[in-house]
Motif scaffolding. Structure first.
Motif, mmCIF file in Angstrom:
data_model
loop_
_atom_site.group_PDB
_atom_site.id
_atom_site.type_symbol
_atom_site.label_atom_id
_atom_site.label_comp_id
_atom_site.label_asym_id
_atom_site.label_seq_id
_atom_site.Cartn_x
_atom_site.Cartn_y
_atom_site.Cartn_z
ATOM 1 N N LEU A 35 0.822 -1.204 0.000
ATOM 2 C CA LEU A 35 0.000 0.000 0.000
ATOM 3 C C LEU A 35 0.858 1.257 0.000
ATOM 4 C CD1 LEU A 35 -2.550 -0.988 2.823
ATOM 5 C CD2 LEU A 35 -2.816 -1.316 0.365
ATOM 6 N N SER A 36 0.333 2.304 -0.611
ATOM 7 C CA SER A 36 0.962 3.612 -0.469
ATOM 8 C C SER A 36 0.670 4.101 0.947
ATOM 9 C CB SER A 36 0.379 4.596 -1.488
ATOM 10 O OG SER A 36 -0.984 4.895 -1.164
ATOM 11 N N LEU A 37 1.329 5.156 1.375
ATOM 12 C CA LEU A 37 1.069 5.695 2.707
ATOM 13 C C LEU A 37 -0.392 6.124 2.836
ATOM 14 C CD1 LEU A 37 1.946 6.528 5.532
ATOM 15 C CD2 LEU A 37 2.726 8.702 4.565
ATOM 16 N N THR A 38 -0.931 6.756 1.828
ATOM 17 C CA THR A 38 -2.331 7.187 1.855
ATOM 18 C C THR A 38 -3.270 5.992 1.993
ATOM 19 O OG1 THR A 38 -1.818 9.134 0.516
ATOM 20 C CG2 THR A 38 -4.129 8.432 0.566
ATOM 21 N N GLU A 39 -3.003 4.932 1.225
ATOM 22 C CA GLU A 39 -3.833 3.724 1.306
ATOM 23 C C GLU A 39 -3.699 3.047 2.666
ATOM 24 O OE1 GLU A 39 -3.724 2.303 -3.373
ATOM 25 O OE2 GLU A 39 -2.005 1.866 -2.074
ATOM 26 N N GLU A 40 -2.478 3.033 3.212
ATOM 27 C CA GLU A 40 -2.265 2.431 4.520
ATOM 28 C C GLU A 40 -3.024 3.195 5.601
ATOM 29 O OE1 GLU A 40 1.446 1.245 7.439
ATOM 30 O OE2 GLU A 40 1.749 1.211 5.273
ATOM 31 N N LEU A 41 -2.979 4.513 5.559
ATOM 32 C CA LEU A 41 -3.713 5.317 6.530
ATOM 33 C C LEU A 41 -5.213 5.082 6.401
ATOM 34 C CD1 LEU A 41 -1.671 8.631 6.353
ATOM 35 C CD2 LEU A 41 -1.767 7.034 8.278
ATOM 36 N N GLN A 42 -5.701 4.958 5.187
ATOM 37 C CA GLN A 42 -7.125 4.679 4.983
ATOM 38 C C GLN A 42 -7.495 3.338 5.607
ATOM 39 O OE1 GLN A 42 -9.644 6.595 3.798
ATOM 40 N NE2 GLN A 42 -11.007 4.914 4.347
ATOM 41 N N LYS A 43 -6.679 2.315 5.369
ATOM 42 C CA LYS A 43 -6.962 0.990 5.933
ATOM 43 C C LYS A 43 -6.935 1.040 7.453
ATOM 44 C CE LYS A 43 -8.004 -3.256 6.023
ATOM 45 N NZ LYS A 43 -9.390 -3.635 5.693
ATOM 46 N N ILE A 44 -5.961 1.728 8.027
ATOM 47 C CA ILE A 44 -5.877 1.846 9.488
ATOM 48 C C ILE A 44 -7.134 2.519 10.036
ATOM 49 C CG2 ILE A 44 -4.638 3.000 11.371
ATOM 50 C CD1 ILE A 44 -2.023 2.426 9.783
ATOM 51 N N SER A 45 -7.662 3.510 9.316
ATOM 52 C CA SER A 45 -8.872 4.204 9.777
ATOM 53 C C SER A 45 -10.086 3.288 9.773
ATOM 54 C CB SER A 45 -9.146 5.442 8.919
ATOM 55 O OG SER A 45 -9.712 5.081 7.678
ATOM 56 N N GLU A 46 -10.026 2.207 9.016
ATOM 57 C CA GLU A 46 -11.147 1.275 8.904
ATOM 58 C C GLU A 46 -11.075 0.120 9.890
ATOM 59 O OE1 GLU A 46 -10.826 0.145 4.795
ATOM 60 O OE2 GLU A 46 -11.460 2.117 4.080
ATOM 61 N N LEU A 47 -9.990 0.009 10.646
ATOM 62 C CA LEU A 47 -9.814 -1.103 11.588
ATOM 63 C C LEU A 47 -10.631 -0.887 12.859
ATOM 64 C CD1 LEU A 47 -5.926 -1.464 11.383
ATOM 65 C CD2 LEU A 47 -7.628 -2.984 10.324
ATOM 66 N N GLU A 48 -11.058 -1.991 13.455
ATOM 67 C CA GLU A 48 -11.688 -1.915 14.773
ATOM 68 C C GLU A 48 -10.646 -1.539 15.820
ATOM 69 O OE1 GLU A 48 -14.682 -5.160 15.680
ATOM 70 O OE2 GLU A 48 -13.715 -5.958 13.867
ATOM 71 N N VAL A 49 -9.443 -2.078 15.674
ATOM 72 C CA VAL A 49 -8.359 -1.818 16.615
ATOM 73 C C VAL A 49 -7.035 -2.152 15.937
ATOM 74 C CG1 VAL A 49 -8.458 -4.132 17.678
ATOM 75 C CG2 VAL A 49 -7.544 -2.224 18.991
ATOM 76 N N MET A 50 -6.000 -1.448 16.321
ATOM 77 C CA MET A 50 -4.637 -1.740 15.867
ATOM 78 C C MET A 50 -3.865 -2.255 17.067
ATOM 79 S SD MET A 50 -2.066 -1.663 13.674
ATOM 80 C CE MET A 50 -2.086 -0.497 12.327
ATOM 81 N N ILE A 51 -3.045 -3.262 16.853
ATOM 82 C CA ILE A 51 -2.109 -3.730 17.867
ATOM 83 C C ILE A 51 -0.730 -3.356 17.354
ATOM 84 C CG2 ILE A 51 -1.144 -5.708 19.095
ATOM 85 C CD1 ILE A 51 -3.827 -7.154 18.455
ATOM 86 N N SER A 52 0.012 -2.625 18.164
ATOM 87 C CA SER A 52 1.312 -2.145 17.712
ATOM 88 C C SER A 52 2.310 -2.144 18.862
ATOM 89 C CB SER A 52 1.172 -0.725 17.160
ATOM 90 O OG SER A 52 2.426 -0.206 16.761
ATOM 91 N N MET A 53 3.542 -2.335 18.513
ATOM 92 C CA MET A 53 4.612 -2.122 19.466
ATOM 93 C C MET A 53 4.708 -0.611 19.695
ATOM 94 S SD MET A 53 5.555 -5.296 19.676
ATOM 95 C CE MET A 53 4.111 -6.052 18.954
#
Length: 190
Positions: A95-113
């Motif tokens: 994904l491009s950065l824009t596409e990645e940000l869009q996908k992250i906005s659609e998640l119920e939750v992110m798990i990240s270090m």
């Protein structure tokens, strides 16, 4: 204080009016799936890969899990996990950065270090369960707008934080912050 608040204080001291707000963050109305970003720049900020793999495997039994990462080696690892764990999808390197940000906005939750993906989720208004190993959120780097209730860490280690940025070797030599971490704590948050 969080780092963004410290920066705002500097500008206030210079005479600027600064009000921190999250009101302008884009929020997707359609939220589905769990994002998982198992990598960080330094070993002290990242669970052992065996634990991350097992966490993804358990979560994928009930949820679609999307893997986030970058770089050739991370992409290879996540594509390997995708082939071994049903109900997962590696987005690393796709994904491009824009596409990645869009996908992250659609998640119920992110798990990240304690890493960039925590901050990207913050920017997009997505809840982030953040994993802290050698570092500690009290150093000021918790994602802006993220809840301290969603921080997962081994709390009773007097040696933490070993490093503000997670770039130091374990002075005890046993990496207790990584080895004593139980993935069940993350599952309980989800």
């Amino acid at each position: 204080k969080k780092t963004v608040e410290r920066y705002a204080d500097v500008f206030r001291e210079m005479g600027f009016k600064v009000e921190l707000s999250q009101k302008l963050r884009p929020v997707s109305e359609h939220k589905t799936g769990i994002g998982f970003a198992p990598f960080a720049q330094h070993k002290g900020k990242m669970l052992p890969l065996e634990k991350s793999f097992e966490l993804a495997r358990l979560l994928a039994q009930k949820h679609t899990v999307y893997f986030f990462g970058g770089g050739k080696k991370e992409t290879e690892t996540l594509e390997s996990w995708e082939s071994k764990i049903p109900n997962t999808k590696s987005l690393s390197g796709k994904l491009s950065l824009t596409e990645e940000l869009q996908k992250i906005s659609e998640l119920e939750v992110m798990i990240s270090m304690d890493s960039a993906n925590m901050h990207l989720a913050s920017l997009m208004g997505t809840r982030c369960v953040s994993i802290w190993c050698e570092t500690h959120p009290y150093a000021g780097f918790l994602g802006f707008g993220q809840s301290e209730e969603d921080v997962v860490q081994v709390k009773d280690l007097s040696c933490r934080p070993c490093s503000v940025f997670g770039d130091k070797e374990c002075y005890r030599g046993d990496w207790a912050c990584l080895e004593e971490f139980t993935i069940q704590k993350v599952i309980d948050k989800i």
